[in-house]
Design an enzyme around this catalytic site. Structure first.
Site, mmCIF file in Angstrom:
data_model
loop_
_atom_site.group_PDB
_atom_site.id
_atom_site.type_symbol
_atom_site.label_atom_id
_atom_site.label_comp_id
_atom_site.label_asym_id
_atom_site.label_seq_id
_atom_site.Cartn_x
_atom_site.Cartn_y
_atom_site.Cartn_z
ATOM 1 N N ALA A 64 40.851 76.191 38.384
ATOM 2 C CA ALA A 64 41.851 75.711 37.415
ATOM 3 C C ALA A 64 43.159 75.395 38.115
ATOM 4 O O ALA A 64 43.372 75.801 39.264
ATOM 5 C CB ALA A 64 42.084 76.772 36.331
ATOM 6 N N GLN A 65 44.025 74.648 37.406
ATOM 7 C CA GLN A 65 45.377 74.455 37.897
ATOM 8 C C GLN A 65 46.359 74.557 36.736
ATOM 9 O O GLN A 65 45.987 74.370 35.576
ATOM 10 C CB GLN A 65 45.541 73.157 38.662
ATOM 11 C CG GLN A 65 45.372 71.878 37.926
ATOM 12 C CD GLN A 65 45.398 70.688 38.907
ATOM 13 O OE1 GLN A 65 44.730 70.681 39.938
ATOM 14 N NE2 GLN A 65 46.183 69.684 38.575
ATOM 15 N N LYS A 117 47.282 76.131 31.520
ATOM 16 C CA LYS A 117 46.226 76.372 32.501
ATOM 17 C C LYS A 117 45.025 75.518 32.103
ATOM 18 O O LYS A 117 44.493 75.652 30.998
ATOM 19 C CB LYS A 117 45.848 77.855 32.520
ATOM 20 C CG LYS A 117 44.849 78.238 33.603
ATOM 21 C CD LYS A 117 44.635 79.740 33.622
ATOM 22 C CE LYS A 117 43.676 80.173 34.714
ATOM 23 N NZ LYS A 117 43.484 81.652 34.727
ATOM 24 N N SER A 140 40.781 77.556 42.661
ATOM 25 C CA SER A 140 39.478 76.935 42.868
ATOM 26 C C SER A 140 38.894 76.370 41.583
ATOM 27 O O SER A 140 38.180 75.370 41.611
ATOM 28 C CB SER A 140 38.510 77.945 43.481
ATOM 29 O OG SER A 140 38.417 79.094 42.665
ATOM 30 N N ASP A 174 43.768 91.944 39.323
ATOM 31 C CA ASP A 174 44.229 91.028 40.365
ATOM 32 C C ASP A 174 45.755 91.008 40.412
ATOM 33 O O ASP A 174 46.380 89.965 40.259
ATOM 34 C CB ASP A 174 43.688 89.629 40.091
ATOM 35 C CG ASP A 174 43.742 88.729 41.329
ATOM 36 O OD1 ASP A 174 43.808 89.264 42.443
ATOM 37 O OD2 ASP A 174 43.697 87.497 41.167
ATOM 38 N N ILE A 222 52.108 73.631 39.103
ATOM 39 C CA ILE A 222 52.790 74.827 39.609
ATOM 40 C C ILE A 222 51.885 75.559 40.585
ATOM 41 O O ILE A 222 52.334 76.093 41.602
ATOM 42 C CB ILE A 222 53.174 75.755 38.440
ATOM 43 C CG1 ILE A 222 54.158 75.062 37.505
ATOM 44 C CG2 ILE A 222 53.752 77.065 38.951
ATOM 45 C CD1 ILE A 222 54.435 75.848 36.241
ATOM 46 N N ALA A 223 50.605 75.589 40.272
ATOM 47 C CA ALA A 223 49.628 76.276 41.114
ATOM 48 C C ALA A 223 48.277 75.604 40.946
ATOM 49 O O ALA A 223 47.975 75.014 39.898
ATOM 50 C CB ALA A 223 49.533 77.752 40.739
ATOM 51 N N SER A 224 47.452 75.691 41.996
ATOM 52 C CA SER A 224 46.100 75.137 41.940
ATOM 53 C C SER A 224 45.148 76.121 42.580
ATOM 54 O O SER A 224 45.303 76.478 43.750
ATOM 55 C CB SER A 224 46.047 73.789 42.669
ATOM 56 O OG SER A 224 44.739 73.267 42.649
#
Length: 537
Positions: A207-208, A224, A205, A362, A201-203
């Site tokens: 973790a993905q 994660k 620096s 964040d 779904i996301a990557s």
């Protein structure tokens, strides 16, 4: 005459040849002759003082040398063989970026233009240093993100250039992710998950994230996973950066006043916390307890953590479905009034500043969503901040003065918040702050009007608004920091983290509720009761 010849030697720059034992010679000069050489006597006195300072620094350095050597040796031992590998990779990266720099110089040499600042600075320029960081991989990308997020610590040119480090990172092969899942969970993957989507779904620096479904409850989750080898790389790189900082402070004691080693330690602590998913799970649970205690679970949520399927390198969480707060078209289909949802998000986040040990540091669009059920979803607690009572007290005054445009009060709050060794002219500081904030108001209006004039292409207009607004607000914050530093003020990192989140909320306000003043609206509550701090841990 002997004394006069000494002074004449000083005048012509031969001071290093004079030994301190020659000082009595100058005392023997008759008083009536001294008046003819006041400048030479001052030069000699300054030299004597500089010699004393040099001697003191040399003695101090000799005393600190064993500690420095011991620190370097111990850090090198902790790093182990991986340090040699990272050194080789670092040399390769330097050669690669250096080749780019030389090629750019060659192109410029063939033109009539002179070398620009970037080319003159070489690998130390913002552009080439950012490229070097990207070639060096995860640690340095995270370091670049830290630089981009800390305008109170780094020059504005570097802060702006390292914004590019927030771009999407390449993903690692799914086979490697599967290996980490098996190792961390201690059992076959198919006994825990009915399926795991091999496409992330996301990557990022370090973790993905992959979508999955639990076998026993059939619940949709996200996993994660820490990328392979990241911890070793982080440790080696951060130890190297620490050694360099220690050596620089040893060679230049003035750098210790800027707390160079302290900054590196802060970076190291922050980055190592981010790769420990047990700590992130603790941050999420703290936030969820806060929501429950305050009766806010129907307004906002954070993903439930499945502790039995989580470990230090794997974090399994409830999958939340929704859209980022920048997606105005989708938000209009989910709720009748986007402004109300935004106010809820703002109040929930502000409440967590006081109620939780850490706050979400964040809240960009990828981490703050409007969910399908109308609640606000807070995602990814990998980056959190901690705020001291002193900073928060000054921050409250700052926000109140920002809302009322009382710049003298704003100046006083920033002076209270910052560390300085000199007296600050608060009235002059206030006038400079007023110039900064006044100059931005006309541009604000133009942006909002430009977005409003495109009703048929709302998405395009809003997208343009976000891009311009981000650049504008970052520039505003950098101006505040730059002016503050000109008065000798240095702010704690927590101030930068808070301001960054406020800029994110300001951006959402311009998209979802352009007529809302988030600091003046009575529906937005900035709680100041310090007794409520840290009670939902």
């Amino acid at each position: 005459m002997a004394g006069i010849s000494v002074f004449r030697g000083a005048t012509y720059g031969r001071l290093p040849l004079i030994h301190q034992t020659q000082m009595p010679v100058s005392i023997c000069i008759p008083t009536r002759k001294i008046k003819y050489y006041p400048n030479k006597f001052a030069v000699f006195a300054r030299y004597s003082q500089s010699q004393d300072l040099f001697t003191a620094r040399l003695q101090n350095s000799i005393e600190n040398l064993p500690k420095l050597v011991e620190d370097i040796v111990q850090t090198s031992i902790n790093t182990g063989p991986r340090g040699a590998l990272r050194l080789a990779q670092g040399i390769q990266a330097v050669i690669g970026v250096g080749s780019e720099w030389l090629a750019d110089i060659s192109k410029t040499a063939n033109s009539s233009c002179g070398l620009g600042t970037e080319l003159q600075l070489g690998l130390l320029s913002p552009l080439y240093l950012r490229k070097l960081f990207e070639r060096m991989g995860a640690t340095y990308i995270k370091l670049g993100q830290f630089i981009a997020s800390a305008p109170t610590l780094f020059p504005p040119e570097y802060v702006q250039e390292f914004q590019y480090c927030f771009d999407r990172a390449p993903s690692v092969p799914f086979q490697e992710i599967q290996a980490i899942l098996r190792e961390e969970l201690g059992k076959p993957i198919d006994t825990v998950f009915e399926y795991v989507d091999p496409t992330p779904i996301a990557s990022a620096s370090v973790a993905q994230v992959h979508g999955a479904r639990l076998r026993d409850t059939q619940e949709d989750v996200v996993i994660k996973v820490l990328k392979p080898g990241i911890e070793d790389i982080l440790m080696a790189d951060l130890n190297f950066v620490y050694i360099v900082a220690r050596i620089l402070e040893f060679l230049s004691p003035d750098l210790s006043r800027a707390s160079l080693v302290g900054i590196v330690k802060d970076i190291r602590e922050s980055m190592l916390e981010e790769v420990d998913f047990k700590k992130e799970a603790t941050n999420i649970e703290s936030f969820r307890r806060y929501l429950e205690a305050m009766g806010l679970t129907r307004q906002a949520t954070a993903p439930k953590v499945y502790q039995q399927y989580s470990a230090r390198r794997v974090l399994t969480m409830e999958r939340l479905y929704g859209v980022p707060l920048t997606d105005l078209n989708s938000i209009n289909t989910l709720v009748p009034n986007p402004e109300t949802s935004l106010i809820t998000a703002f109040n929930v986040w502000f409440g967590s500043l006081l109620a939780c040990e850490t706050f979400h540091a964040d809240v960009h669009a990828g981490n703050l969503w409007l969910l399908r059920d109308g609640r606000i979803g807070f995602l990814d607690f990998g980056i959190v901040g901690r705020i001291s009572p002193k900073t928060w007290a000054a921050m409250e005054v700052f926000l109140a003065s920002l809302a009322s445009e009382e710049y003298e009060s704003m100046a006083s709050s920033l002076i209270d918040m910052g560390a300085t060794s000199k007296n600050v002219d608060s009235k002059a500081f206030a006038r400079d702050l007023e110039k900064i904030f006044s100059s931005i108001q006309d541009l604000d209006t133009e942006i909002i009007v430009a977005a409003a004039r495109e009703p048929n292409t709302n998405a395009t207009a809003v997208s343009a608004n976000v891009v311009v607004d981000e650049r504008q607000m970052n520039a505003l914050f950098l101006d505040v920091v730059r002016v503050s530093e000109s008065y000798g003020l240095r702010f704690p990192r927590e101030f930068a983290l808070l301001m960054k989140q406020l800029l994110y909320f300001d951006r959402y306000t311009r998209i979802l509720a352009p007529n809302l003043n988030m600091l003046r609206d009575q529906r937005i509550t900035i709680v100041s009761n310090q007794r409520n701090r840290n009670i939902y841990q």
